[in-house]
Enzyme design. Structure first.
Site, PDB file in Angstrom:
ATOM      1  N   GLY A  60     -21.234   4.614  45.748  1.00  0.00           N
ATOM      2  CA  GLY A  60     -22.054   4.204  44.605  1.00  0.00           C
ATOM      3  C   GLY A  60     -22.368   2.724  44.633  1.00  0.00           C
ATOM      4  O   GLY A  60     -22.208   2.013  43.641  1.00  0.00           O
ATOM      5  N   ALA A  61     -22.863   2.264  45.801  1.00  0.00           N
ATOM      6  CA  ALA A  61     -23.083   0.818  45.977  1.00  0.00           C
ATOM      7  C   ALA A  61     -24.546   0.427  45.810  1.00  0.00           C
ATOM      8  O   ALA A  61     -24.937  -0.672  46.193  1.00  0.00           O
ATOM      9  CB  ALA A  61     -22.568   0.384  47.342  1.00  0.00           C
ATOM     10  N   SER A  62     -25.363   1.307  45.226  1.00  0.00           N
ATOM     11  CA  SER A  62     -26.795   0.986  45.095  1.00  0.00           C
ATOM     12  C   SER A  62     -27.110   0.242  43.808  1.00  0.00           C
ATOM     13  O   SER A  62     -28.241  -0.184  43.603  1.00  0.00           O
ATOM     14  CB  SER A  62     -27.616   2.279  45.168  1.00  0.00           C
ATOM     15  OG  SER A  62     -27.147   3.220  44.219  1.00  0.00           O
ATOM     16  N   SER A  98     -11.328   2.678  34.433  1.00  0.00           N
ATOM     17  CA  SER A  98     -11.944   2.087  33.233  1.00  0.00           C
ATOM     18  C   SER A  98     -10.863   1.843  32.190  1.00  0.00           C
ATOM     19  O   SER A  98      -9.867   2.588  32.131  1.00  0.00           O
ATOM     20  CB  SER A  98     -12.987   3.035  32.651  1.00  0.00           C
ATOM     21  OG  SER A  98     -13.371   2.583  31.351  1.00  0.00           O
ATOM     22  N   TYR A 101     -15.282  11.728  30.575  1.00  0.00           N
ATOM     23  CA  TYR A 101     -15.158  10.487  31.369  1.00  0.00           C
ATOM     24  C   TYR A 101     -13.720   9.959  31.333  1.00  0.00           C
ATOM     25  O   TYR A 101     -13.162   9.563  32.365  1.00  0.00           O
ATOM     26  CB  TYR A 101     -16.145   9.474  30.785  1.00  0.00           C
ATOM     27  CG  TYR A 101     -16.218   8.137  31.473  1.00  0.00           C
ATOM     28  CD1 TYR A 101     -16.959   7.971  32.652  1.00  0.00           C
ATOM     29  CD2 TYR A 101     -15.598   7.011  30.931  1.00  0.00           C
ATOM     30  CE1 TYR A 101     -17.062   6.723  33.262  1.00  0.00           C
ATOM     31  CE2 TYR A 101     -15.698   5.770  31.537  1.00  0.00           C
ATOM     32  CZ  TYR A 101     -16.434   5.631  32.697  1.00  0.00           C
ATOM     33  OH  TYR A 101     -16.533   4.393  33.294  1.00  0.00           O
ATOM     34  N   ALA A 105     -11.430  12.062  33.400  1.00  0.00           N
ATOM     35  CA  ALA A 105     -11.616  11.792  34.829  1.00  0.00           C
ATOM     36  C   ALA A 105     -10.929  10.485  35.230  1.00  0.00           C
ATOM     37  O   ALA A 105     -10.243  10.415  36.260  1.00  0.00           O
ATOM     38  CB  ALA A 105     -13.110  11.722  35.154  1.00  0.00           C
ATOM     39  N   LYS A 106     -11.100   9.435  34.425  1.00  0.00           N
ATOM     40  CA  LYS A 106     -10.520   8.127  34.781  1.00  0.00           C
ATOM     41  C   LYS A 106      -9.003   8.138  34.663  1.00  0.00           C
ATOM     42  O   LYS A 106      -8.311   7.529  35.476  1.00  0.00           O
ATOM     43  CB  LYS A 106     -11.124   7.026  33.905  1.00  0.00           C
ATOM     44  CG  LYS A 106     -12.626   6.779  34.138  1.00  0.00           C
ATOM     45  CD  LYS A 106     -12.934   6.370  35.563  1.00  0.00           C
ATOM     46  CE  LYS A 106     -14.373   5.886  35.717  1.00  0.00           C
ATOM     47  NZ  LYS A 106     -14.712   5.557  37.124  1.00  0.00           N
TER      48      LYS A 106
HETATM   49  P1  NAP Z   1     -24.112   2.190  37.668  1.00  0.00           P
HETATM   50  O1  NAP Z   1     -24.798   0.877  37.677  1.00  0.00           O
HETATM   51  O2  NAP Z   1     -24.696   3.334  36.927  1.00  0.00           O
HETATM   52  O3  NAP Z   1     -23.846   2.627  39.188  1.00  0.00           O
HETATM   53  C1  NAP Z   1     -23.283   3.861  39.509  1.00  0.00           C
HETATM   54  C2  NAP Z   1     -23.363   4.044  40.998  1.00  0.00           C
HETATM   55  O4  NAP Z   1     -22.738   5.286  41.342  1.00  0.00           O
HETATM   56  C3  NAP Z   1     -24.792   4.108  41.522  1.00  0.00           C
HETATM   57  O5  NAP Z   1     -24.849   3.410  42.743  1.00  0.00           O
HETATM   58  C4  NAP Z   1     -24.995   5.603  41.769  1.00  0.00           C
HETATM   59  O6  NAP Z   1     -25.878   5.866  42.845  1.00  0.00           O
HETATM   60  C5  NAP Z   1     -23.613   6.002  42.178  1.00  0.00           C
HETATM   61  N1  NAP Z   1     -23.363   7.443  42.074  1.00  0.00           N
HETATM   62  C6  NAP Z   1     -23.336   8.214  40.958  1.00  0.00           C
HETATM   63  N2  NAP Z   1     -23.044   9.474  41.288  1.00  0.00           N
HETATM   64  C7  NAP Z   1     -22.877   9.510  42.633  1.00  0.00           C
HETATM   65  C8  NAP Z   1     -22.556  10.531  43.562  1.00  0.00           C
HETATM   66  N3  NAP Z   1     -22.342  11.794  43.172  1.00  0.00           N
HETATM   67  N4  NAP Z   1     -22.471  10.204  44.868  1.00  0.00           N
HETATM   68  C9  NAP Z   1     -22.679   8.934  45.284  1.00  0.00           C
HETATM   69  N5  NAP Z   1     -22.971   7.927  44.447  1.00  0.00           N
HETATM   70  C10 NAP Z   1     -23.078   8.217  43.135  1.00  0.00           C
HETATM   71  O7  NAP Z   1     -22.620   2.064  37.094  1.00  0.00           O
HETATM   72  P2  NAP Z   1     -21.588   0.840  37.041  1.00  0.00           P
HETATM   73  O8  NAP Z   1     -21.543   0.366  35.651  1.00  0.00           O
HETATM   74  O9  NAP Z   1     -21.819  -0.115  38.140  1.00  0.00           O
HETATM   75  O10 NAP Z   1     -20.238   1.652  37.289  1.00  0.00           O
HETATM   76  C11 NAP Z   1     -19.560   1.638  38.538  1.00  0.00           C
HETATM   77  C12 NAP Z   1     -18.138   2.158  38.345  1.00  0.00           C
HETATM   78  O11 NAP Z   1     -17.457   1.322  37.401  1.00  0.00           O
HETATM   79  C13 NAP Z   1     -18.083   3.575  37.749  1.00  0.00           C
HETATM   80  O12 NAP Z   1     -17.000   4.283  38.337  1.00  0.00           O
HETATM   81  C14 NAP Z   1     -17.819   3.325  36.283  1.00  0.00           C
HETATM   82  O13 NAP Z   1     -17.184   4.411  35.684  1.00  0.00           O
HETATM   83  C15 NAP Z   1     -16.920   2.106  36.359  1.00  0.00           C
HETATM   84  N6  NAP Z   1     -16.875   1.299  35.124  1.00  0.00           N
HETATM   85  C16 NAP Z   1     -17.975   0.658  34.660  1.00  0.00           C
HETATM   86  C17 NAP Z   1     -17.874  -0.116  33.504  1.00  0.00           C
HETATM   87  C18 NAP Z   1     -19.018  -0.873  32.943  1.00  0.00           C
HETATM   88  O14 NAP Z   1     -18.845  -1.494  31.880  1.00  0.00           O
HETATM   89  N7  NAP Z   1     -20.180  -0.887  33.559  1.00  0.00           N
HETATM   90  C19 NAP Z   1     -16.655  -0.210  32.847  1.00  0.00           C
HETATM   91  C20 NAP Z   1     -15.557   0.466  33.354  1.00  0.00           C
HETATM   92  C21 NAP Z   1     -15.676   1.205  34.510  1.00  0.00           C
HETATM   93  P3  NAP Z   1     -27.432   6.341  42.649  1.00  0.00           P
HETATM   94  O15 NAP Z   1     -27.981   5.511  41.529  1.00  0.00           O
HETATM   95  O16 NAP Z   1     -27.997   6.062  43.990  1.00  0.00           O
HETATM   96  O17 NAP Z   1     -27.393   7.788  42.280  1.00  0.00           O
END
Ligand code: NAP
Length: 244
Positions: A11-13, A139, A152, A155-156
């Protein structure tokens, strides 16, 4: 710092995963930038600064066979993988009364089973080389719960349990397993929240700001480094003091 290392970031996009991948590239690592749909985002990461080589690989890590292909392509490109960052995650929030079965299954499949899929496929290569670093992105809500996120949070919390179990299982083989639990980080996932909810969250953060993606990538790179070789089975909180 990581010039002899290869890292897979799922999920690095976008968001946190993109920041982690860019940071590793900047520190000289070979980086496998996994994405599911957002190819343009993955390509942006490849263009970022740094001496490390990077490739983009499309795979839905929720699918066991696609996760295997991702690992195989990484090993084919760089010869080995040293560091696995299980970052890919989705939300499908709803109050329990309205949450359908599909929303539960999708979130578990990506956030928990996806990390298991990747780790399962990396287990043998890590064992053979007697070296590995696994960092799972959890999280803060795994510790405190959150209304509307039963899927969610389950899962976490599961991911954190898996982290502690695998640390015990893999320790003898020089493989560390840790989780980073971010609080409220500014990304696409959180920018969608209504302003009044954001205000409510801000009031619970002693450092009085939301986190940045770099606040998370800093600690992830530290955990992957030699300086962290005696840290395993830990959940490291990066949340501005929300939860101790
Ligand atoms: P984001 O910007 O929505 O990015 C999510 C990434 O996961 C995207 O690159 C997406 O790829 C990829 N992805 C989703 N489903 C996938 C799958 N089945 N296979 C491969 N890639 C997949 O989210 P983020 O906020 O950066 O979150 C990243 C991580 O941090 C997550 O695990 C999230 O739960 C955790 N987190 C985030 C926050 C926050 O405040 N943002 C807080 C706590 C934890 P595509 O777009 O290419 O589909």
């Amino acid at each position: 710092m990581f010039s002899d290392k290869t890292v897979i970031v799922t999920g690095a996009s976008s968001g946190i995963g993109a920041a982690i991948a860019k940071r590793f590239k900047n520190l000289g690592a070979n980086v496998v930038v996994n994405y599911r749909k957002n190819q343009a985002g993955a390509m942006e990461v490849l263009k970022s600064a740094g001496s490390g080589e990077a490739i983009a690989v499309q795979a839905d890590i929720a699918k066991f066979d696609e996760a295997k292909q991702l690992v195989d392509q990484a090993i084919e490109a760089f010869g080995r993988v040293d560091i696995l960052i299980n970052n890919a995650g989705i939300t499908a929030d709803n109050l329990m009364l309205r949450m359908d079965e599909g929303a539960f299954d999708r979130v578990i499949a990506t956030n928990l089973k996806g990390a298991w899929n990747m780790t399962r496929h990396m287990t043998q290569p890590f064992f053979k080389q007697r070296y590995g670093r696994i960092i799972n992105i959890s999280s803060v809500v795994a510790s405190i719960g959150n209304a509307g996120q039963a899927n969610y949070v389950a899962a976490k919390a599961g991911l954190e349990g898996m982290t502690k179990s695998l640390a015990k299982e893999f320790g003898k083989r020089n493989i560390t397993v840790n989780a980073v639990a971010p609080g409220f980080i500014e990304t696409a996932m959180t920018s969608a929240l209504p302003d009044d909810i954001k205000k409510t969250y801000l009031a619970t953060i002693p450092l009085n700001r939301f986190g940045s993606v770099d606040d998370v990538s800093d600690i992830v790179c530290f955990l992957a480094s030699d300086q962290a070789s005696y840290i395993t089975g830990q959940i490291i909180h990066v949340n501005g003091g929300m939860v101790g």
